[in-house]
Design an enzyme around this catalytic site. Structure first.
Site, PDB file in Angstrom:
ATOM      1  N   HIS A 164     -35.603   6.010  17.290  1.00 25.41           N
ATOM      2  CA  HIS A 164     -35.370   4.730  17.959  1.00 25.41           C
ATOM      3  C   HIS A 164     -34.469   3.892  17.045  1.00 25.41           C
ATOM      4  O   HIS A 164     -34.470   4.069  15.831  1.00 25.41           O
ATOM      5  CB  HIS A 164     -36.654   3.923  18.141  1.00 25.41           C
ATOM      6  CG  HIS A 164     -37.756   4.582  18.888  1.00 25.41           C
ATOM      7  ND1 HIS A 164     -38.617   5.491  18.317  1.00 25.41           N
ATOM      8  CD2 HIS A 164     -38.185   4.414  20.162  1.00 25.41           C
ATOM      9  CE1 HIS A 164     -39.522   5.871  19.204  1.00 25.41           C
ATOM     10  NE2 HIS A 164     -39.282   5.233  20.337  1.00 25.41           N
ATOM     11  N   ASP A 198     -36.287   2.194  14.191  1.00 29.62           N
ATOM     12  CA  ASP A 198     -36.768   3.066  13.116  1.00 29.62           C
ATOM     13  C   ASP A 198     -35.785   3.133  11.960  1.00 29.62           C
ATOM     14  O   ASP A 198     -36.181   3.329  10.810  1.00 29.62           O
ATOM     15  CB  ASP A 198     -36.950   4.513  13.607  1.00 29.62           C
ATOM     16  CG  ASP A 198     -37.819   4.636  14.820  1.00 29.62           C
ATOM     17  OD1 ASP A 198     -38.747   3.825  14.962  1.00 29.62           O
ATOM     18  OD2 ASP A 198     -37.559   5.539  15.632  1.00 29.62           O
TER      19      ASP A 198
END
Length: 433
Positions: free
Chosen positions: A99, A102
């Protein structure tokens, strides 16, 4: 090079006779199974979020992991990337997934988020060129930040919808730039807690429009990968609009997207929906929307999404049996959407968790391939429905109630039930494990 995994060797296949923890016993990437190497069947990927972004908390306690990259700075993000790519190489996985949140520091606004993401994508690109690692899929985190507490696409505030759409565009751009083979949408908070403040019809229309825009952007950019939705019931919102494969398919049909979007199915989410993993995989295959999988397991006593590393080979054999029946992966793969237990603090734990999961997947795949090659399960299934392949059986599907009534009366049809032989088939499956 960092020293986070110092002293840990690259994991290689050593077979069942090995007594080393740091070895594969079942996963031999070059072993040919049903005509192609095992690595091409499984297409393993590591999940960036659980392995490198999760701090080890749970609903009753905070952070237990102390990682040197946990500062929210670009320097820390690049250190995290250095460590991540070292782990990917130690394990020999061909893919990773992430993501946006992240991998980049959280910015003060959308513009800073975008600049941070673009900088780390360039950093990833260099590492991918150096190592040969590939991106299985990218996605946007539209659920963690407090702005998404009432959803992203389904939010009652149009500004949140707009922020979410813009974020998806930047994440799709990042995925395309890195050669990603899929783009995933997980509606972590696309649902509601109470109908007292929810316009369900409006929210479904918003979610449908967002997905249509994603598909339109895929075609506009020429992205050749698949758009995937990941179904999940309940948690974190009480009623999720993407509950399971069947619900997602109904949603896709409603918005005319059943030929544009496939599903990324997670084992743990299947269990939360009251299904088996193999059920969700089989249904996706039958509906023509099978795409990719997130491999993990849930604790059957806890009743929530524990995201543990997989170790149940019999369950995985049945899952990979359905994957093989679907023709195997095309753009999809086996992503470990799994996290360490919060007491597993050491770098070795992170490596060995993946080693065990990869071995269990390999053992499951080999059992599934043996079942499919042997053909006894499929022969039993064919025999059970053989009557439908006769002229009389086929005619029922094109007839009407009155004609069928007359046929039953004329032939004196009075059927007796026939055994499904479930236990015999379960015993047969166990022979391959």
């Amino acid at each position: 090079m960092t020293d986070f995994f110092k002293g840990i060797p690259r994991i290689t296949y050593q077979g069942m006779e090995s007594d080393s923890d740091f070895a594969f016993r079942h996963y031999n990437p070059d072993e040919v199974v049903m005509g192609k190497p095992m690595k091409d069947h499984l297409r393993f990927a590591c999940a960036y979020w659980h392995s490198f972004a999760w701090p080890g908390g749970d609903p009753f306690g905070g952070q237990t992991f102390q990682r040197p990259w946990f500062d929210d700075t670009m320097a820390a993000a690049k250190l995290k990337a250095d460590v991540a790519f070292e782990m990917f190489q130690i394990l020999g996985v061909p893919y990773f997934c992430f993501h946006d949140a992240d991998v980049r520091p959280e910015g003060a606004d959308f513009a800073e988020n975008t600049r941070n993401l673009q900088e780390i994508v360039d950093y990833f690109g260099q590492k991918m060129d150096d190592t040969g690692l590939k991106l299985l899929w990218g996605t946007a985190n539209l659920f963690s930040h407090r702005r998404f507490m009432a959803g992203a696409a389904t939010n009652p505030d149009p500004d949140v919808f707009a922020f979410s759409a813009a974020t998806i565009k930047t994440c799709m751009d990042a995925t395309i730039k890195l050669g990603g083979e899929n783009y995933v949408l997980w509606g972590g908070r696309e649902g509601y807690e109470t109908l007292l403040n929810t316009d369900m019809g409006r929210e479904r229309q918003q979610a449908g429009r967002m997905l249509q825009m994603v598909v339109d952007y895929k075609h506009k950019t020429g992205f050749k990968g698949a758009i995937l939705i990941e179904p999940k019931p309940q948690e974190p919102t009480k009623h999720q609009y993407d509950y399971d494969v069947a619900t997602v398919y109904g949603f896709l049909k409603d918005f005319g997207l059943e030929n544009e979007v496939r599903v990324n199915i997670e084992q743990g989410h299947a269990i939360l929906a009251g299904h088996t993993f193999e059920h969700e995989l089989a249904l996706a295959r039958e509906l023509g929307i099978f795409g990719s999988i997130d491999m993990n397991r849930n604790d059957y006593q806890s009743g929530w999404d524990t995201d543990q590393f997989p170790n149940n080979v019999p369950e995985m054999a049945l899952a990979f049996y359905e994957v093989l029946r679907a023709g195997g992966f095309t753009t999809g793969g086996t992503n470990f959407d799994a996290k360490l237990r919060r007491q597993s603090l050491d770098p070795e734990d992170l490596i060995l968790a993946h080693v065990g999961g990869m071995d269990a997947c390999a053992a499951g795949l080999k059992a599934a391939a043996a079942m499919l090659t042997d053909g006894k399960l499929e022969a039993a299934r064919t025999a059970r429905y053989a009557g439908w392949d006769t002229d009389a059986g086929k005619s029922l599907m094109t007839s009407d109630l009155a004609k069928i009534h007359d046929h039953v009366v004329a032939k004196g049809i009075n059927p007796e039930p026939k055994s499904g032989r479930q236990e015999r088939l379960e015993n047969l499956v166990n022979r391959y494990l």
